[in-house]
Design an enzyme around this catalytic site. Structure first.
Site, PDB file in Angstrom:
ATOM      1  N   THR A  81       3.227 -21.317  23.407  1.00 41.72           N
ATOM      2  CA  THR A  81       4.400 -21.073  24.235  1.00 41.72           C
ATOM      3  C   THR A  81       4.054 -20.193  25.438  1.00 41.72           C
ATOM      4  O   THR A  81       3.476 -19.121  25.261  1.00 41.72           O
ATOM      5  CB  THR A  81       5.472 -20.359  23.388  1.00 41.72           C
ATOM      6  OG1 THR A  81       5.698 -21.126  22.219  1.00 41.72           O
ATOM      7  CG2 THR A  81       6.768 -20.207  24.163  1.00 41.72           C
ATOM      8  N   GLU A  82       4.408 -20.657  26.638  1.00 43.32           N
ATOM      9  CA  GLU A  82       4.184 -19.902  27.873  1.00 43.32           C
ATOM     10  C   GLU A  82       2.718 -19.510  28.055  1.00 43.32           C
ATOM     11  O   GLU A  82       2.411 -18.509  28.694  1.00 43.32           O
ATOM     12  CB  GLU A  82       5.066 -18.642  27.928  1.00 43.32           C
ATOM     13  CG  GLU A  82       6.550 -18.891  27.661  1.00 43.32           C
ATOM     14  CD  GLU A  82       7.263 -19.640  28.771  1.00 43.32           C
ATOM     15  OE1 GLU A  82       6.665 -19.768  29.857  1.00 43.32           O
ATOM     16  OE2 GLU A  82       8.381 -20.123  28.548  1.00 43.32           O
ATOM     17  N   LEU A  83       1.820 -20.289  27.477  1.00 43.57           N
ATOM     18  CA  LEU A  83       0.376 -20.047  27.533  1.00 43.57           C
ATOM     19  C   LEU A  83      -0.002 -18.659  27.003  1.00 43.57           C
ATOM     20  O   LEU A  83      -0.982 -18.054  27.438  1.00 43.57           O
ATOM     21  CB  LEU A  83      -0.176 -20.224  28.954  1.00 43.57           C
ATOM     22  CG  LEU A  83      -0.128 -21.637  29.558  1.00 43.57           C
ATOM     23  CD1 LEU A  83      -0.992 -21.704  30.812  1.00 43.57           C
ATOM     24  CD2 LEU A  83      -0.594 -22.704  28.581  1.00 43.57           C
TER      25      LEU A  83
END
Lengths: 476, 427
Positions: A145-147
């Site tokens: 998630t979100e890198l």
């Protein structure tokens, strides 16, 4: 030989409705169906459908030399099933070309990797099953998630058996190093790490239509020129961005689709670059070194850290309260509760509570259905309060709750018995006095009513419509 | 630059936000270079803080018979001598005392026109219109005898004075709209007050409004050209922690407070409705309505009819330190105003570390970030916000942390600087 690695993120949050505190303990439906559906449809029409069409055309046109990767959150896949089966079909069509790679992520687009390894693994598995079901692919590469990435999270992902993971090529992590090489995890070198080239990625994702930008307008010609200027020894250019960049963040009128269409043409005509998917990059390139990320990073904001989701007391409290339920949730099998649990974890809820937007304006407010972080927090906590009540009822935490749960069970059983006897009584009465039609019918309504009310009391899940109907009829 | 300023009240003799705002603004101006203020009030008591400005009481000014302007002026202001009991902009406590005093004392009231000094009460009594007119007469006298560059009038009561001074001196006039009759009356505008407001605004070279909300009222309801109206937000003086004001709370319950005049403008009935809603869901909370006003009796009946009086308290009018004592036991401050041109009291609450909920229909909501904003009629949203602050402790912690900081950054000096720019634009 240098290559371009394109990865697009597909995610839409499942927004909560305006959930007031009066609803706590009474109403258990949390979602804003109208805005979820209308927003998803809007994004589908403006972005997913036209962009998928372009990419399919490009794959066919260049006979497999053009390829991309997608990561589609479980929440987004759920919404495609609900609101946009046409979008799901078009992704399936892309999957069938064999030139599109789908990446693994957490099913709920959650921040669970920061909290609980077991739950993390479970959510990733859940997502993997959905990928298999829809696209018949088994993912080899993971994107969080979100890198979000740290050495520790990378090690967990390696333990799950993934070959590679994507993250941000954050300046404070890289220092003098270049993101255009393949790296590996600092704890477990088996896990390859691909770093986003944020300069070139953000040129497309954020600056493409910015008329105050000195490079405006950005053309495919110019972009490929920049690629050619890079040193020959740079191995991969990782362009990671939200898929909504095409048509939604950058409108069609800005020429973003034309840009997308002409990129491969320019690359093949004017440069030596090829296209690769993340799995290919991980397999074909040599690792140059390990990358040290002791504290989690992400691809958000200037800071590239977690403060957009866990940067203030509101977010921390909401996050902690949510995962306090983790242990109990492991014992729960009820599919409705499990679904709510997974939707409660969507990272966007925490993003809405960010107070940074007072300074880091534009992007945050664009995605935010709430006027202020305070509204977002109150609404979330109301939903969470109701959810906790349900979880505690299903899996009692301590003796008192256990006792209450037991007693409720006994009451429900007795209710059923009473109901049965009432019915019998009514039948017997009917046999005894076959009186006038009028009294019989009146008696019938009454008995049916009590029976109905009892039933509603027994079964926990009752529809609101039914409840009001009963309440209205009661005074008769 | 010399400014001739007309106000109706000045601390410590104030009844509401107007005097506080005038004091704050002039105080802020004293930090600017080349600013000299001559502040005129109807009645000077002698104990006002004159370190930052020169204060003149209209009651101390002697009229010279020769002045040819009087007749003309009085003729002009004649229309405002309407016998009306409508008393705008006044603290209701004072209203009651004033009315009763007027009844007894009206016979002794000596109108000393043209015989030297004029009598002023400087309040908002029954002879308000006469006082406004007299004040304008004095204003023209002052305008003759003093040297200044610009005239600044605070609210409609002093517009005639400002206009008179402008007529005598030919200097530019700036009027400052702290409230309009639309705010005070909820739409039932008193025609003579409206007339006076509109005449003043028309005569002004520039108009200062305390919020964009008020600016819109001025433009739309008074037909003023938008480019003539400029918003300058109020600020708040930093609290000087006098002694340790703290009250021992004898109960383990949360307190939700409404503090202000109990009049239609402040939306007290919404506060009562919201109390009912919250009390249905939680028990350990008390509601306090602090203040007094013409709707107080009605509100007591209202709360009684909802059967919540065991948890709902009326304190009457609070003065001085009692306000801070009230804040010290308050967990949430609510201002459900129906129409609030600015609204300084939420800022005072935030200074005392109290989280605030304010209505979108208040000027202060335009500048505050760390406050929950709801529509005054949206009782559900308001109840939800109260419940949230009382139950989810992270929320009040964040408010305490950021709220005080935010309020401390609102400085009168900044407002004063903007006002100075407006002066320069009309010179």
């Amino acid at each position: 030989m240098s290559t371009i690695c394109l990865y697009f993120q597909v995610h839409q949050p499942f927004r909560f409705r305006n959930y007031r505190f009066f609803d706590i303990g009474d109403e258990h439906y949390y979602y804003d169906d109208y805005s979820n559906e209308s927003i998803f449809r809007k994004v589908a029409e403006k972005c997913y459908l036209p962009a998928n069409k372009v990419i399919l055309e490009l794959i066919n046109k260049y006979e497999g030399k053009f390829k991309v990767a997608f990561s589609i959150s479980g929440i987004a896949m759920d919404q495609m099933e609900l609101y946009a089966p046409d979008v799901l079909e078009s992704f399936k069509a892309l999957a069938e070309t064999g030139k599109v790679e789908f990446l693994a992520e957490t099913n709920s687009h959650s921040l669970v990797s920061l909290k609980d390894e077991d739950e993390f693994r479970q959510q990733v598995e859940e997502h993997g099953e959905k990928l298999k079901k829809h696209f018949k692919q088994e993912p080899k590469v993971f994107r969080n998630t979100e890198l979000i990435y740290s050495d520790e999270i990378g090690a967990q992902v390696a333990r799950m058996g993934y070959e590679a993971m994507l993250t941000e090529g954050a300046k404070h992590i890289l220092g003098w190093k270049s993101p255009n090489y393949l790296y590996c995890n600092a704890i477990d070198p088996k896990l390859k790490v691909l770093l986003k080239n944020f300069k070139l990625s953000d040129d497309i994702a954020f600056r493409f239509s910015d008329q105050s930008w000195e490079e405006y307008p950005l053309t495919a010609d110019k972009f490929v020129g920049w690629l050619n200027q890079m040193g020959k020894e740079e191995e991969t250019v990782n362009l990671f961005m939200d898929y909504e960049t095409f048509g939604e963040h950058q409108w069609e009128e800005t020429g973003i689709f034309k840009f997308l269409k002409s990129i491969p043409e320019m690359v093949f005509a004017n440069s030596d670059f090829t296209f690769s998917t993340p799995a290919e990059v991980a397999r074909n390139l040599q690792v140059v070194s390990a990358i040290q990320v002791p504290y989690p990073i992400s691809w958000a904001d200037e800071e590239r850290d977690l403060t957009a989701w866990l940067g203030n007391e509101l977010q921390e409290q909401a996050f902690d309260r949510l995962y306090e339920l983790g242990e109990q949730m492991k014992k729960i099998t009820d599919p409705v509760l499990k679904k709510d649990w997974s939707y409660l974890q969507v990272s966007d809820h925490f993003y809405y509570m960010c107070t940074k937007f007072f300074s880091d304006g534009a992007v945050h407010s664009y995605f935010n259905p709430y006027d202020t972080p305070y509204d977002a927090f109150i609404n979330y906590m109301n939903v969470l309060s109701d959810f906790s009540l349900r979880v505690n009822a299903a899996v009692p935490k301590n003796n008192v709750e256990m006792e209450i749960a037991n007693l409720t069970g006994i009451i429900n059983e007795k209710d059923e018995i009473i109901q049965k006897y009432e019915q019998e009584l009514y039948e017997l009465n009917k046999q005894l006095f076959s009186g006038t039609k009028r009294t019989t019918s009146a008696g019938k309504t009454k008995t049916a009513n009590t029976a109905g009310a009892k039933k509603a009391g027994t079964a926990k899940k009752k529809s609101p419509a039914r409840k009001t109907k009963l309440a209205k009829r009661k005074p008769e | 630059m010399k400014v001739l300023m007309f106000g109706w009240e000045f601390p410590p003799h104030i009844s509401g936000g107007l005097g506080t705002a005038c004091y704050g603004l002039t105080n802020g101006m004293s930090y600017l270079e080349d600013m000299e203020i001559l502040f005129v009030v109807p009645k000077a008591f002698g104990d006002e803080d004159q370190s930052k400005l020169r204060l003149i009481g209209a009651n101390d000014v002697e009229l010279s018979q020769k002045n040819p302007h009087y007749e003309k002026l009085l003729e002009k202001i004649q229309f405002i001598e309407v016998n009306s009991n409508m008393v705008p902009y006044m603290d209701p406590e004072d209203f009651y005392t004033q009315i009763s005093k007027d009844k007894e004392g009206s016979k002794n009231y000596i109108h000393t026109h043209f015989t030297g000094k004029l009598e002023f009460t400087g309040t908002y009594g029954k002879d308000l219109y006469q006082e406004i007119a007299n004040y304008a007469v004095i204003a023209s006298e002052i305008a003759e005898n003093y040297d200044f560059d610009v005239i600044h009038s605070h609210d409609w009561l002093t517009y005639p004075a400002g206009m008179a001074a402008k007529e005598v001196s030919g200097k530019p006039l700036v009027v400052h709209v702290h409230a309009t009759d639309f705010d005070r009356s909820g739409g039932n505008v008193n025609p003579s007050v409206y007339e006076m407001e509109k005449t003043g605004m028309n005569a002004a070279d520039k108009i200062i409004s305390v919020s964009n909300l008020t600016r819109n009222t001025v433009i739309q309801n008074y037909g003023i050209a938008p480019e003539k109206v400029v918003t300058v937000y109020n600020a708040v003086d930093p609290v000087v922690q006098k002694e340790n004001i703290s009250v021992k709370k004898g109960y383990d319950e949360k307190v939700v407070t409404f503090l202000g005049r109990i009049t239609m403008q402040k939306g007290p009935e919404y506060f009562i409705e919201v109390a009912k809603k919250v009390l249905q869901k939680m028990d350990n909370v008390r509601f306090v309505m602090a203040g007094s006003g013409d709707m107080m009796i009605k509100m007591i009946w209202h709360a009684a009819s909802l059967k919540i009086m065991d948890k709902f308290h009326f304190t009457g009018f609070l003065r001085g330190d009692d306000v801070y004592r009230m804040f010290s036991v308050t967990d949430v401050y609510v201002m459900p105003s129906v129409s609030e041109p600015f609204g300084i009291s939420p800022l005072e609450a935030m200074q005392s570390n109290v989280p605030v909920i304010i209505s979108h229909q208040s000027g202060v909501s335009e500048i505050l970030k760390h406050a929950i904003k709801v529509n005054f009629w949206d009782i559900d949203a308001m109840a939800d916000a109260i419940y949230g602050i009382l139950n989810y402790d992270a929320l009040s912690e964040v408010f305490k942390k950021h709220g005080k900081e935010e309020v401390d950054n609102l400085k009168w000096e900044n407002s004063a600087r903007q006002v100075k720019d407006i002066y320069l634009s009309v010179l």
